[in-house]
Design a protein around this motif. Structure first.
Motif, PDB file in Angstrom:
ATOM      1  N   VAL A  75      -1.936  -3.683  -7.114  1.00  0.00           N
ATOM      2  CA  VAL A  75      -2.611  -2.873  -6.105  1.00  0.00           C
ATOM      3  C   VAL A  75      -3.206  -1.653  -6.799  1.00  0.00           C
ATOM      4  CG1 VAL A  75      -2.394  -1.669  -3.901  1.00  0.00           C
ATOM      5  CG2 VAL A  75      -0.898  -3.630  -4.400  1.00  0.00           C
ATOM      6  N   TYR A 121      -6.743   0.708  -0.890  1.00  0.00           N
ATOM      7  CA  TYR A 121      -5.783  -0.036  -1.697  1.00  0.00           C
ATOM      8  C   TYR A 121      -6.307  -1.466  -1.832  1.00  0.00           C
ATOM      9  CZ  TYR A 121      -2.754   3.862  -0.431  1.00  0.00           C
ATOM     10  OH  TYR A 121      -2.233   5.111  -0.248  1.00  0.00           O
ATOM     11  N   THR A 136       2.319   1.807  -3.393  1.00  0.00           N
ATOM     12  CA  THR A 136       1.283   2.319  -4.284  1.00  0.00           C
ATOM     13  C   THR A 136       0.951   3.764  -3.963  1.00  0.00           C
ATOM     14  OG1 THR A 136       0.388   0.067  -4.388  1.00  0.00           O
ATOM     15  CG2 THR A 136      -1.019   1.843  -5.221  1.00  0.00           C
ATOM     16  N   SER A 137       1.066   4.155  -2.698  1.00  0.00           N
ATOM     17  CA  SER A 137       0.698   5.525  -2.313  1.00  0.00           C
ATOM     18  C   SER A 137       1.513   6.561  -3.069  1.00  0.00           C
ATOM     19  CB  SER A 137       0.833   5.727  -0.804  1.00  0.00           C
ATOM     20  OG  SER A 137       2.183   5.819  -0.405  1.00  0.00           O
ATOM     21  N   ALA A 177      -5.406   1.896  -6.235  1.00  0.00           N
ATOM     22  CA  ALA A 177      -5.640   2.874  -5.173  1.00  0.00           C
ATOM     23  C   ALA A 177      -6.611   3.938  -5.638  1.00  0.00           C
ATOM     24  CB  ALA A 177      -4.324   3.530  -4.760  1.00  0.00           C
ATOM     25  N   ALA A 201       0.846  -1.197   0.000  1.00  0.00           N
ATOM     26  CA  ALA A 201       0.000   0.000   0.000  1.00  0.00           C
ATOM     27  C   ALA A 201       0.883   1.249   0.000  1.00  0.00           C
ATOM     28  CB  ALA A 201      -0.943  -0.005   1.199  1.00  0.00           C
ATOM     29  N   TRP A 238      -0.085   6.939  -6.308  1.00  0.00           N
ATOM     30  CA  TRP A 238      -1.402   7.557  -6.165  1.00  0.00           C
ATOM     31  C   TRP A 238      -1.290   9.072  -6.009  1.00  0.00           C
ATOM     32  CZ3 TRP A 238      -3.835  10.114  -2.013  1.00  0.00           C
ATOM     33  CH2 TRP A 238      -5.192  10.358  -2.197  1.00  0.00           C
TER      34      TRP A 238
END
Length: 129
Positions: free
Chosen positions: A75, A91, A32-33, A77, A29, A36
């Motif tokens: 993943v 996520y 991925t943030s 998001a 996560a 994002w």
């Protein structure tokens, strides 16, 4: 979905049964943030340059199936809920079409060490994300 990140499951991320250890879902996560924030037009370095520091206040994880060594996880998001000083990002971790886990991170906007409302332009991008 505002952003996507993908990676093969590495041996080091698994327990002795070849199942992904739970803490790695939070790591994915976090990976991925970064994508994002950039995908919604708020690269981390721009936020920091403005004196804003989105901090993780809470995380939750809901598992539905296991990712295993040899799988490739993807993943996705996106913004789930937007508050005055916070945003919750969902996520969704998948192997193929199978959902393995949903991670929710709630970020609080902090400036000078104090929770502060999102600036209007940031709020607009968060609501689109």
């Amino acid at each position: 979905m505002a952003a996507r990140w993908s990676s093969p499951v590495r041996y080091v991320e698994c327990d002795q049964q070849g199942v992904v250890f739970n803490a790695h879902y939070l790591t994915w996560a976090d990976e991925t943030s970064n994508h994002w924030w950039a995908a919604i037009g708020l690269p981390w370095e721009d936020l920091v340059a403005r004196g804003l520091d989105p901090l993780v206040k809470a995380s939750s994880l809901e598992w539905t199936s296991s990712a295993r060594w040899g799988d490739t996880v993807t993943v996705d998001a996106g913004t789930e809920q937007l508050g005055r000083t916070s945003v919750t990002v969902r996520y969704t971790v998948r192997v193929g079409e199978r959902v393995c886990c949903v991670v929710r991170n709630t970020y609080v906007c902090v400036a000078d060490g104090v929770a502060t409302p999102w600036p209007d332009d940031v709020r607009a991008r968060l609501s689109e994300g």
